[in-house]
Design a protein around this motif. Structure first.
Motif, PDB file in Angstrom:
ATOM      1  N   SER A 194     -13.423  -4.472  -1.319  1.00 55.61           N
ATOM      2  CA  SER A 194     -11.698  -5.648  -1.769  1.00 55.61           C
ATOM      3  C   SER A 194     -11.495  -6.794  -0.564  1.00 55.61           C
ATOM      4  O   SER A 194     -10.509  -7.011  -0.324  1.00 55.61           O
ATOM      5  CB  SER A 194     -10.653  -4.040  -1.312  1.00 55.61           C
ATOM      6  N   PRO A 212     -12.308   4.423  -4.526  1.00 59.53           N
ATOM      7  CA  PRO A 212     -12.318   4.134  -6.129  1.00 59.53           C
ATOM      8  C   PRO A 212     -14.328   4.358  -6.110  1.00 59.53           C
ATOM      9  O   PRO A 212     -14.416   4.961  -6.960  1.00 59.53           O
ATOM     10  CB  PRO A 212     -11.882   3.262  -6.745  1.00 59.53           C
ATOM     11  N   HIS A 213     -14.252   3.551  -5.037  1.00 57.37           N
ATOM     12  CA  HIS A 213     -15.532   3.490  -5.034  1.00 57.37           C
ATOM     13  C   HIS A 213     -16.945   5.200  -4.497  1.00 57.37           C
ATOM     14  O   HIS A 213     -17.096   5.393  -4.772  1.00 57.37           O
ATOM     15  CB  HIS A 213     -16.160   2.739  -3.819  1.00 57.37           C
ATOM     16  N   ALA A 217     -12.249   1.079   5.077  1.00 61.50           N
ATOM     17  CA  ALA A 217     -10.614   0.968   4.718  1.00 61.50           C
ATOM     18  C   ALA A 217     -10.654   1.723   2.781  1.00 61.50           C
ATOM     19  O   ALA A 217     -10.371   0.576   2.144  1.00 61.50           O
ATOM     20  CB  ALA A 217     -10.888  -0.636   4.900  1.00 61.50           C
ATOM     21  N   CYS A 218     -10.563   2.644   3.218  1.00 62.00           N
ATOM     22  CA  CYS A 218     -11.122   3.495   2.118  1.00 62.00           C
ATOM     23  C   CYS A 218      -9.910   2.509   0.438  1.00 62.00           C
ATOM     24  O   CYS A 218     -10.020   3.360  -0.329  1.00 62.00           O
ATOM     25  CB  CYS A 218     -11.517   4.671   1.762  1.00 62.00           C
ATOM     26  N   GLY A 219      -9.214   3.043   1.273  1.00 62.72           N
ATOM     27  CA  GLY A 219      -7.444   3.242   0.505  1.00 62.72           C
ATOM     28  C   GLY A 219      -7.627   4.312   0.301  1.00 62.72           C
ATOM     29  O   GLY A 219      -7.929   5.398   0.713  1.00 62.72           O
ATOM     30  N   ARG A 263      -2.862  -1.911  -7.696  1.00 59.40           N
ATOM     31  CA  ARG A 263      -4.201  -3.097  -7.545  1.00 59.40           C
ATOM     32  C   ARG A 263      -4.233  -3.955  -8.669  1.00 59.40           C
ATOM     33  O   ARG A 263      -4.448  -4.983  -9.435  1.00 59.40           O
ATOM     34  CB  ARG A 263      -5.605  -1.768  -8.322  1.00 59.40           C
ATOM     35  N   ARG A 291      -7.104   6.639   9.886  1.00 59.41           N
ATOM     36  CA  ARG A 291      -8.168   5.955  11.779  1.00 59.41           C
ATOM     37  C   ARG A 291      -7.248   4.641  11.325  1.00 59.41           C
ATOM     38  O   ARG A 291      -7.655   3.911  10.004  1.00 59.41           O
ATOM     39  CB  ARG A 291      -9.346   6.426  11.566  1.00 59.41           C
ATOM     40  N   PRO A 292      -7.477   3.135  12.542  1.00 54.47           N
ATOM     41  CA  PRO A 292      -7.004   2.774  12.147  1.00 54.47           C
ATOM     42  C   PRO A 292      -9.020   1.840  12.097  1.00 54.47           C
ATOM     43  O   PRO A 292     -10.120   2.346  12.741  1.00 54.47           O
ATOM     44  CB  PRO A 292      -6.814   1.633  13.406  1.00 54.47           C
ATOM     45  N   ILE A 293      -9.376   0.879  11.453  1.00 55.48           N
ATOM     46  CA  ILE A 293     -10.089   0.582  11.263  1.00 55.48           C
ATOM     47  C   ILE A 293     -11.433  -0.447  12.195  1.00 55.48           C
ATOM     48  O   ILE A 293     -12.366  -0.181  12.289  1.00 55.48           O
ATOM     49  CB  ILE A 293     -10.938  -0.570  10.484  1.00 55.48           C
ATOM     50  N   GLU A 294     -10.761  -0.780  12.963  1.00 51.06           N
ATOM     51  CA  GLU A 294     -11.220  -1.919  14.069  1.00 51.06           C
ATOM     52  C   GLU A 294     -11.468  -0.756  15.161  1.00 51.06           C
ATOM     53  O   GLU A 294     -11.910  -1.008  15.868  1.00 51.06           O
ATOM     54  CB  GLU A 294      -9.386  -2.146  15.148  1.00 51.06           C
ATOM     55  N   TYR A 298       0.300  -1.150   0.094  1.00 50.26           N
ATOM     56  CA  TYR A 298       0.216   0.183  -0.017  1.00 50.26           C
ATOM     57  C   TYR A 298       0.947   1.331  -0.660  1.00 50.26           C
ATOM     58  O   TYR A 298       0.080   2.323   0.045  1.00 50.26           O
ATOM     59  CB  TYR A 298      -1.083   0.325   1.322  1.00 50.26           C
ATOM     60  N   ILE A 343      -9.863  -9.228   7.785  1.00 56.83           N
ATOM     61  CA  ILE A 343      -8.710  -9.391   8.286  1.00 56.83           C
ATOM     62  C   ILE A 343      -8.887  -8.860   9.892  1.00 56.83           C
ATOM     63  O   ILE A 343      -8.013  -8.899  10.753  1.00 56.83           O
ATOM     64  CB  ILE A 343      -7.842  -7.653   8.562  1.00 56.83           C
ATOM     65  N   ASP A 378      -8.646   5.090   7.041  1.00 51.51           N
ATOM     66  CA  ASP A 378      -7.755   4.296   6.076  1.00 51.51           C
ATOM     67  C   ASP A 378      -6.561   4.737   6.808  1.00 51.51           C
ATOM     68  O   ASP A 378      -6.747   5.545   7.778  1.00 51.51           O
ATOM     69  CB  ASP A 378      -7.519   4.539   4.725  1.00 51.51           C
ATOM     70  N   ARG A 379      -5.554   3.545   7.390  1.00 47.61           N
ATOM     71  CA  ARG A 379      -4.954   3.587   7.901  1.00 47.61           C
ATOM     72  C   ARG A 379      -3.531   4.413   7.205  1.00 47.61           C
ATOM     73  O   ARG A 379      -2.769   4.930   7.516  1.00 47.61           O
ATOM     74  CB  ARG A 379      -4.176   2.529   8.785  1.00 47.61           C
ATOM     75  N   SER A 380      -3.590   3.752   5.789  1.00 46.82           N
ATOM     76  CA  SER A 380      -2.747   4.122   4.712  1.00 46.82           C
ATOM     77  C   SER A 380      -2.398   5.437   4.476  1.00 46.82           C
ATOM     78  O   SER A 380      -3.017   6.363   3.479  1.00 46.82           O
ATOM     79  CB  SER A 380      -2.684   3.548   3.465  1.00 46.82           C
TER      80      SER A 380
HETATM   81  C1  SAM Z   1      -7.428  -4.027  -0.662  1.00 52.35           C
HETATM   82  S1  SAM Z   1      -6.800  -2.444  -0.027  1.00 52.35           S
HETATM   83  C2  SAM Z   1      -8.682  -1.780  -0.809  1.00 52.35           C
HETATM   84  C3  SAM Z   1      -8.950  -0.390  -0.978  1.00 52.35           C
HETATM   85  C4  SAM Z   1     -10.355   0.296  -1.586  1.00 52.35           C
HETATM   86  N1  SAM Z   1     -11.177  -0.031  -0.913  1.00 52.35           N
HETATM   87  C5  SAM Z   1     -10.337   0.005  -2.948  1.00 52.35           C
HETATM   88  O1  SAM Z   1     -11.353  -1.072  -3.218  1.00 52.35           O
HETATM   89  O2  SAM Z   1      -9.475   0.027  -3.064  1.00 52.35           O
HETATM   90  C6  SAM Z   1      -7.099  -2.665   1.358  1.00 52.35           C
HETATM   91  C7  SAM Z   1      -7.220  -1.014   2.985  1.00 52.35           C
HETATM   92  O3  SAM Z   1      -7.187  -1.508   3.653  1.00 52.35           O
HETATM   93  C8  SAM Z   1      -6.732  -0.473   4.255  1.00 52.35           C
HETATM   94  N2  SAM Z   1      -6.355  -1.081   5.631  1.00 52.35           N
HETATM   95  C9  SAM Z   1      -6.343  -3.134   5.838  1.00 52.35           C
HETATM   96  N3  SAM Z   1      -6.331  -2.817   7.448  1.00 52.35           N
HETATM   97  C10 SAM Z   1      -6.360  -1.904   7.798  1.00 52.35           C
HETATM   98  C11 SAM Z   1      -6.344  -1.476   9.333  1.00 52.35           C
HETATM   99  N4  SAM Z   1      -6.150  -2.143  10.348  1.00 52.35           N
HETATM  100  N5  SAM Z   1      -7.044   0.055   9.339  1.00 52.35           N
HETATM  101  C12 SAM Z   1      -7.200   1.199   8.821  1.00 52.35           C
HETATM  102  N6  SAM Z   1      -6.702   0.339   7.676  1.00 52.35           N
HETATM  103  C13 SAM Z   1      -6.796  -1.048   6.711  1.00 52.35           C
HETATM  104  C14 SAM Z   1      -4.768  -0.294   4.053  1.00 52.35           C
HETATM  105  O4  SAM Z   1      -4.322   0.772   3.945  1.00 52.35           O
HETATM  106  C15 SAM Z   1      -5.887  -0.481   2.267  1.00 52.35           C
HETATM  107  O5  SAM Z   1      -5.699   1.099   1.738  1.00 52.35           O
END
Ligand code: SAM
Length: 259
Positions: free
Chosen positions: A112, A54-55, A49-51, A13, A93-96, A6, A117, A70-72
């Motif tokens: 995605s 794109p949606h 976890a929007c990355g 992708r 933010r962390p998703i948890e 990431y 996870i 998203d955390r990244s």
């Molecule tokens: C496969 S990508 C999907 C991104 C987007 N939803 C898409 O469809 O293109 C997964 C995303 O989850 C984020 N992610 C993974 N673990 C996470 C966590 N614990 N907290 C926040 N984001 C997380 C990653 O940074 C990454 O951007």
């Protein structure tokens, strides 16, 4: 420590074998689900976890307000750049467990196939609590999950698949491994993704280790009820509203309603 894939949003992708047209099909399907299960228009949504979202970007361009989590920082930076003036706000933010300073949303989605996870019960419940607090009563949470079966349980790290992909002119060697899991863990697998990226200036190796919870509709239903925020109102395989869930080929959509 090796970086995550990431860190390279332009490449991930292609590595995940996703085609750009899939995003449009997924958004169109989600809108069908909203029409079926929500008796009011969707004006505000959360992309979990929007990355680079794109949606969310497709929805924002259609006039829907979007908040992405998203955390990244790298993925968020790419999303902000692409969004321009479109109505998307990104939160790191962390998703948890998260809070964001926003008024209630009509719907949330997690695309995605990343939902599994959350392998720990506390993480799963605090996640549903975090999303539940953001939705108005009756709001929908759509979760996209891959079909979990048939993975070989291994007692040592084992190469599963390998391939070479070209991502915008850069060659990438992709190796996917399965790692051993404890029988008692409730996990489907521990998936390891190794990418050797051949940039002109030198080679970079990324590594992501992803524990995947064995997630089937009955688990999602149980977690939804246990959270006290949701009930499961639909399970739809392979972007179809009519195909039976038993015939699911690739992945399924779980639809939770905020109670
Ligand atoms: C496969 S990508 C999907 C991104 C987007 N939803 C898409 O469809 O293109 C997964 C995303 O989850 C984020 N992610 C993974 N673990 C996470 C966590 N614990 N907290 C926040 N984001 C997380 C990653 O940074 C990454 O951007």
């Amino acid at each position: 420590m090796e970086p995550s894939i990431y860190e390279y949003p332009a490449i991930f992708r292609r590595v995940h074998m996703e085609k750009p047209s899939e995003i449009g099909a997924e958004v169109a399907f989600m809108r069908k689900v909203w029409r079926r299960h929500l008796k009011r228009p969707v004006r505000r949504v959360v992309d979990v976890a929007c990355g680079d979202s794109p949606h969310g970007l497709a929805l924002a361009r259609a006039g829907i307000e979007v908040a992405g989590i998203d955390r990244s920082p790298t993925m968020i930076a790419k999303g902000r750049k692409e969004a321009g003036a479109a109505p998307i706000r990104f939160y790191r933010r962390p998703i948890e467990r998260f809070r964001i300073p926003e008024r209630p949303f009509d719907a949330a989605f997690f695309m995605s196939e990343t939902f599994p996870i959350m392998t720990d019960n506390r993480a799963l419940l605090s996640h549903l609590d975090s999303v539940g607090r953001l939705l108005g009563r009756g709001g929908l949470y759509c979760v996209d999950i891959d079909r979990h079966d048939g993975v070989e349980v291994v007692d040592a790290r084992k190469l599963w698949r390998q391939r070479e992909v070209n991502a915008e002119g850069t060659w990438v060697d992709v190796r996917e491994y399965h790692r051993p899991i404890a029988w008692s863990s409730g996990m489907h697998s521990i998936y390891e993704l190794e990418c050797t990226i051949h940039f002109p200036a030198g080679t970079v190796v990324t590594r992501d280790i992803v524990p995947v919870r064995y997630t089937v509709p009955s688990l999602l239903e149980l977690a939804a009820r246990a959270s006290g925020y949701f009930t499961l109102v639909g399970c739809y395989p392979d972007l179809s509203l009519t195909k039976p869930i038993e015939k699911c080929h690739g992945r399924w959509f779980g639809v939770l309603r905020r109670i």
